[in-house]
Design a protein around this motif. Sequence first.
Motif, PDB file in Angstrom:
ATOM      1  N   MET A   1      11.923   0.456  10.864  1.00 45.68           N
ATOM      2  CA  MET A   1      10.667   1.041  10.394  1.00 45.68           C
ATOM      3  C   MET A   1       9.791   1.381  11.573  1.00 45.68           C
ATOM      4  SD  MET A   1       8.756  -2.344   8.798  1.00 45.68           S
ATOM      5  CE  MET A   1      10.020  -2.731   7.633  1.00 45.68           C
ATOM      6  N   THR A   2       8.738   2.123  11.307  1.00 37.27           N
ATOM      7  CA  THR A   2       7.759   2.457  12.339  1.00 37.27           C
ATOM      8  C   THR A   2       6.763   1.300  12.435  1.00 37.27           C
ATOM      9  OG1 THR A   2       6.250   3.531  10.793  1.00 37.27           O
ATOM     10  CG2 THR A   2       7.949   4.927  11.817  1.00 37.27           C
ATOM     11  N   PRO A   3       6.025   1.218  13.532  1.00 35.40           N
ATOM     12  CA  PRO A   3       5.014   0.167  13.640  1.00 35.40           C
ATOM     13  C   PRO A   3       3.971   0.247  12.519  1.00 35.40           C
ATOM     14  CG  PRO A   3       5.454   1.067  15.807  1.00 35.40           C
ATOM     15  CD  PRO A   3       6.208   1.915  14.823  1.00 35.40           C
ATOM     16  N   GLU A   4       3.615   1.443  12.079  1.00 32.29           N
ATOM     17  CA  GLU A   4       2.647   1.592  10.995  1.00 32.29           C
ATOM     18  C   GLU A   4       3.193   0.999   9.698  1.00 32.29           C
ATOM     19  OE1 GLU A   4       3.551   4.203  13.045  1.00 32.29           O
ATOM     20  OE2 GLU A   4       1.725   4.100  14.266  1.00 32.29           O
ATOM     21  N   GLU A   5       4.485   1.243   9.419  1.00 30.69           N
ATOM     22  CA  GLU A   5       5.110   0.672   8.224  1.00 30.69           C
ATOM     23  C   GLU A   5       5.183  -0.853   8.333  1.00 30.69           C
ATOM     24  OE1 GLU A   5       8.148   4.288   6.946  1.00 30.69           O
ATOM     25  OE2 GLU A   5       8.808   2.785   8.395  1.00 30.69           O
ATOM     26  N   ALA A   6       5.401  -1.336   9.555  1.00 27.72           N
ATOM     27  CA  ALA A   6       5.456  -2.782   9.776  1.00 27.72           C
ATOM     28  C   ALA A   6       4.094  -3.424   9.489  1.00 27.72           C
ATOM     29  CB  ALA A   6       5.903  -3.088  11.204  1.00 27.72           C
ATOM     30  N   VAL A   7       3.007  -2.729   9.862  1.00 24.34           N
ATOM     31  CA  VAL A   7       1.662  -3.241   9.577  1.00 24.34           C
ATOM     32  C   VAL A   7       1.440  -3.285   8.066  1.00 24.34           C
ATOM     33  CG1 VAL A   7      -0.807  -2.716   9.756  1.00 24.34           C
ATOM     34  CG2 VAL A   7       0.634  -2.580  11.783  1.00 24.34           C
ATOM     35  N   GLU A   8       1.885  -2.222   7.348  1.00 22.20           N
ATOM     36  CA  GLU A   8       1.762  -2.211   5.889  1.00 22.20           C
ATOM     37  C   GLU A   8       2.541  -3.372   5.269  1.00 22.20           C
ATOM     38  OE1 GLU A   8       2.929   1.629   4.403  1.00 22.20           O
ATOM     39  OE2 GLU A   8       1.390   2.659   5.592  1.00 22.20           O
ATOM     40  N   GLU A   9       3.730  -3.644   5.796  1.00 21.53           N
ATOM     41  CA  GLU A   9       4.552  -4.759   5.303  1.00 21.53           C
ATOM     42  C   GLU A   9       3.870  -6.102   5.590  1.00 21.53           C
ATOM     43  OE1 GLU A   9       8.114  -6.025   3.403  1.00 21.53           O
ATOM     44  OE2 GLU A   9       7.432  -3.979   3.758  1.00 21.53           O
ATOM     45  N   LEU A  10       3.282  -6.208   6.777  1.00 17.99           N
ATOM     46  CA  LEU A  10       2.545  -7.416   7.164  1.00 17.99           C
ATOM     47  C   LEU A  10       1.412  -7.672   6.184  1.00 17.99           C
ATOM     48  CD1 LEU A  10       1.674  -9.097  10.164  1.00 17.99           C
ATOM     49  CD2 LEU A  10      -0.199  -7.581   9.678  1.00 17.99           C
ATOM     50  N   GLU A  11       0.659  -6.630   5.845  1.00 17.79           N
ATOM     51  CA  GLU A  11      -0.449  -6.763   4.896  1.00 17.79           C
ATOM     52  C   GLU A  11       0.067  -7.117   3.502  1.00 17.79           C
ATOM     53  OE1 GLU A  11      -3.797  -6.736   5.163  1.00 17.79           O
ATOM     54  OE2 GLU A  11      -3.503  -6.688   7.317  1.00 17.79           O
ATOM     55  N   ALA A  12       1.155  -6.479   3.079  1.00 20.91           N
ATOM     56  CA  ALA A  12       1.698  -6.723   1.742  1.00 20.91           C
ATOM     57  C   ALA A  12       2.178  -8.169   1.600  1.00 20.91           C
ATOM     58  CB  ALA A  12       2.838  -5.757   1.447  1.00 20.91           C
TER      59      ALA A  12
ATOM     60  N   MET B   1      11.608   4.385  16.367  1.00 20.12           N
ATOM     61  CA  MET B   1      11.367   5.298  17.482  1.00 20.12           C
ATOM     62  C   MET B   1      12.325   5.066  18.652  1.00 20.12           C
ATOM     63  SD  MET B   1       8.691   6.930  16.429  1.00 20.12           S
ATOM     64  CE  MET B   1       7.267   6.758  15.389  1.00 20.12           C
ATOM     65  N   ASP B   2      12.504   3.780  19.048  1.00 16.68           N
ATOM     66  CA  ASP B   2      13.310   3.503  20.238  1.00 16.68           C
ATOM     67  C   ASP B   2      14.429   2.485  20.005  1.00 16.68           C
ATOM     68  OD1 ASP B   2      11.783   1.239  19.995  1.00 16.68           O
ATOM     69  OD2 ASP B   2      10.550   1.623  21.762  1.00 16.68           O
ATOM     70  N   GLY B   3      14.566   1.961  18.793  1.00 14.65           N
ATOM     71  CA  GLY B   3      15.650   1.032  18.475  1.00 14.65           C
ATOM     72  C   GLY B   3      15.457  -0.371  19.015  1.00 14.65           C
ATOM     73  N   ARG B   4      14.249  -0.696  19.518  1.00 18.83           N
ATOM     74  CA  ARG B   4      13.982  -2.027  20.051  1.00 18.83           C
ATOM     75  C   ARG B   4      13.403  -2.928  18.964  1.00 18.83           C
ATOM     76  NH1 ARG B   4      10.630  -1.365  25.525  1.00 18.83           N
ATOM     77  NH2 ARG B   4       9.167  -0.486  24.047  1.00 18.83           N
ATOM     78  N   VAL B   5      13.559  -4.233  19.195  1.00 12.41           N
ATOM     79  CA  VAL B   5      12.951  -5.212  18.300  1.00 12.41           C
ATOM     80  C   VAL B   5      11.453  -5.244  18.608  1.00 12.41           C
ATOM     81  CG1 VAL B   5      12.852  -7.655  17.666  1.00 12.41           C
ATOM     82  CG2 VAL B   5      15.058  -6.591  18.182  1.00 12.41           C
ATOM     83  N   GLY B   6      10.651  -5.263  17.538  1.00 12.76           N
ATOM     84  CA  GLY B   6       9.208  -5.294  17.732  1.00 12.76           C
ATOM     85  C   GLY B   6       8.554  -6.298  16.802  1.00 12.76           C
ATOM     86  N   VAL B   7       7.355  -6.698  17.169  1.00 16.45           N
ATOM     87  CA  VAL B   7       6.563  -7.605  16.346  1.00 16.45           C
ATOM     88  C   VAL B   7       5.158  -7.023  16.259  1.00 16.45           C
ATOM     89  CG1 VAL B   7       5.576  -9.925  16.145  1.00 16.45           C
ATOM     90  CG2 VAL B   7       7.861  -9.625  17.112  1.00 16.45           C
ATOM     91  N   VAL B   8       4.676  -6.861  15.027  1.00 19.04           N
ATOM     92  CA  VAL B   8       3.263  -6.534  14.857  1.00 19.04           C
ATOM     93  C   VAL B   8       2.570  -7.816  14.429  1.00 19.04           C
ATOM     94  CG1 VAL B   8       3.485  -4.074  14.369  1.00 19.04           C
ATOM     95  CG2 VAL B   8       3.640  -5.696  12.504  1.00 19.04           C
TER      96      VAL B   8
END
Length: 172
Positions: free
Chosen positions: A127-138, A150-157
Amino acid sequence: MKLTIIGKTVTITDGMREAITEKLSKCDKYLKENTPVRVVVRTVRDDQIIEVAIPTGKNKEIRAERRSKDLYEAIDLVEEVLNRQLRKQKEKKLDKKRIPVMFLETEPEAEIKPLIMKEKQFDLQMMTPEEAVEELEALDHDFHLFMNVMDGRVGVVYRRKEAGYGLLAANM
């Protein structure tokens, strides 16, 4: 504080009442509004004795007694003692509210290992970071782990204390 002044072997004058009230009002910051404070003034030979008792709950009380040739000096002395005792009691209460840091020590030279209380496995979603923020809120979590499209890396919001969100990206 509710002040009760009693005179034993002494008649309490308005000046004495004012001096006691003024000095003990400095202890107000440590007491609740309706805390009863009992003051007993008495004379033994040439000495003026002032006793103050403040109940602190559960059959406990703070007590101070001072004697002096001069009543006003005795009032000053007892006020200093009460301030010290009340401050000490307040600090003890605050210390009990603070969470202590505990270490389990088995041997003096043993290495302290972190305790993992729970383990959870899940599949990372793309997912995109924006979608991750939406998931975090949900989910109403403080952070959310995801695979960045975007780049295939693991990310944390994560939710920042000040305001907004933060993004951590892992290099591989």
